[in-house]
Scaffold this motif. Sequence first.
Motif, PDB file in Angstrom:
ATOM      1  N   ASP A 154       0.867  -1.184  -0.060  1.00 23.33           N
ATOM      2  CA  ASP A 154       0.044  -0.008   0.074  1.00 23.33           C
ATOM      3  C   ASP A 154       0.862   1.157   0.052  1.00 23.33           C
ATOM      4  N   ILE A 155       2.221   1.194  -0.037  1.00 23.32           N
ATOM      5  CA  ILE A 155       3.014   2.274   0.085  1.00 23.32           C
ATOM      6  C   ILE A 155       3.970   2.220  -1.107  1.00 23.32           C
ATOM      7  N   ASN A 156       3.941   3.544  -1.789  1.00 22.15           N
ATOM      8  CA  ASN A 156       4.758   3.606  -2.928  1.00 22.15           C
ATOM      9  C   ASN A 156       6.179   3.964  -2.621  1.00 22.15           C
ATOM     10  N   ASP A 159       7.928   6.860  -4.590  1.00 21.76           N
ATOM     11  CA  ASP A 159       7.405   8.392  -4.394  1.00 21.76           C
ATOM     12  C   ASP A 159       7.734   8.737  -2.948  1.00 21.76           C
ATOM     13  N   GLN A 161       7.272  11.698  -1.598  1.00 16.17           N
ATOM     14  CA  GLN A 161       6.466  12.266  -0.983  1.00 16.17           C
ATOM     15  C   GLN A 161       5.516  11.378   0.048  1.00 16.17           C
ATOM     16  N   GLU A 162       5.263  10.318  -0.789  1.00 17.21           N
ATOM     17  CA  GLU A 162       4.378   9.481  -0.121  1.00 17.21           C
ATOM     18  C   GLU A 162       5.171   8.724   1.249  1.00 17.21           C
ATOM     19  N   GLN A 165       4.988  11.212   3.874  1.00 17.90           N
ATOM     20  CA  GLN A 165       3.606  11.521   4.476  1.00 17.90           C
ATOM     21  C   GLN A 165       3.456  10.369   5.411  1.00 17.90           C
ATOM     22  N   VAL A 166       3.609   9.077   5.137  1.00 21.77           N
ATOM     23  CA  VAL A 166       3.488   7.853   5.621  1.00 21.77           C
ATOM     24  C   VAL A 166       4.285   7.903   7.104  1.00 21.77           C
TER      25      VAL A 166
END
Length: 180
Positions: A154-156, A159, A161-162, A165-166
């Motif tokens: 579920d985590i790219n 990326d 930025q992702e 954020q996570v």
Amino acid sequence: MKKIGTLLLCLFFIAACTDDVGPPGPQGPQGPAGINILGNIFEVTVNFTSQNNYGTLIDFPQEIEVFETDVVLVYLLEDVIPDSTGPIDVWSLLPRTFYLDDGSQVAYNFTHTFLDVELFLAGNTNFSTLGSAFTLDQTFRIAVVPAEFAENPDINVADMQEVVQVLASQQDDFNIQKLE
């Protein structure tokens, strides 16, 4: 009469079951430990020159504990795009290959241990002819995350930025440290 007796008996049992809860039972055994996702990201700016053989060794900061099972992700700051809300950084996951006009190629790549990260140029071109756009003041973000985090579908992780954020959503004191 049987129906009234049955109804009264049911009401009696319902009323009898609404008493105090009673004392708590004994403590159960300890459950399995949950996944503790603590990730760290730090930023470095380096130069790739003939003096350092177009590579540099970056020690992990002392406050970042890295385990042999952790995953190290490295991102190159490839561009900064102006925007009305402020500049937007464009990050690319390493390895990152660039194809040059003469048909040759150059790649930013890395290796790591649980002590350090080595950033280096690779390719089939003469690095001394690349110019400062490829070799000087190159900024990288290095993320150290548990394997469970990096393997989460579920985590790219490509990326940046992702990933930020996570990690920020899971840690109250998350920040990106900039090394000098």
